[in-house]
Design a protein around this motif. Structure first.
Motif, PDB file in Angstrom:
ATOM      1  N   GLU A  18       0.784  -1.387   0.323  1.00  0.00           N
ATOM      2  CA  GLU A  18       0.390  -0.103   0.036  1.00  0.00           C
ATOM      3  C   GLU A  18       0.475   1.099   0.047  1.00  0.00           C
ATOM      4  N   VAL A  73      -0.772   2.347   7.510  1.00  0.00           N
ATOM      5  CA  VAL A  73      -0.029   1.301   7.135  1.00  0.00           C
ATOM      6  C   VAL A  73       1.059   0.718   7.868  1.00  0.00           C
ATOM      7  N   GLY A  79      -5.705  -2.747   3.354  1.00  0.00           N
ATOM      8  CA  GLY A  79      -6.858  -2.761   3.134  1.00  0.00           C
ATOM      9  C   GLY A  79      -7.268  -3.852   3.067  1.00  0.00           C
TER      10      GLY A  79
END
Length: 172
Positions: A18, A73, A79
């Motif tokens: 990410e 993150v 996600g």
């Protein structure tokens, strides 16, 4: 008794993919801000908000979003995987559909200057319908032509965005 030591493995770059999205958002924010700074302000301004306001706000929001996503993150946030109800993620890509849609878009791009938007748009709309599985050879071209003409009239007449009319507009 022996004690079992827990060893925490550091997440690899694969686990933090990410961060690529974060970099893209940050790059886009910098690009928007750098373009916004170069907007000239020497023309007539209507109201208290100038032409730089919206691009600057969008650029700053992109940078803030990138920073918040980086923080999430690095703290272990991930996600969620796609959970579409009718999507089989293991199925291969349908390259025939992709190629047919690409052909419709390329045909539109090649034809728009020659025959104008009403005809090239009809080719685009009909080609997209065909690529996505519609096989009604009477109804589909008629609907495509109607959509193309309505789109042309909306953009050209009502919105003031000039689209090439081509030879069809010379008749009317």
């Amino acid at each position: 008794m022996t004690t079992v030591e827990k060893t925490e493995e550091k997440p690899s770059w694969k686990d933090r993919s990410e961060l690529g999205v974060c970099a893209l958002l940050a790059l886009l924010g910098v690009l928007v801000l750098s373009d916004a700074i170069r907007i000239p302000t020497d023309f007539a301004q209507r109201g208290p908000v100038g032409p730089k306001a919206v691009p600057v706000v969008v650029g700053v929001l992109l940078l803030v979003t990138a920073a918040l996503l980086v923080r999430d993150v690095l703290r272990g946030g991930r996600g969620e995987a796609e959970a579409g109800e009718d999507v089989d993620l293991t199925a291969p890509s349908d390259w025939r559909t992709v190629l047919l849609l690409s052909a419709a878009f390329l045909a539109n791009a090649a034809l728009i200057g020659v025959v104008g938007f009403p005809i090239s748009g009809a080719v685009l709309f009909w080609g997209a319908a065909y690529a996505l599985g519609s096989r009604n050879f009477v109804r589909d071209p008629l609907i495509a032509a109607a959509m193309s003409i309505v789109t042309f009239v909306l953009f050209d007449s009502l919105l003031g965005v000039p689209l090439p009319g081509g030879p069809l507009m010379e008749v009317f």
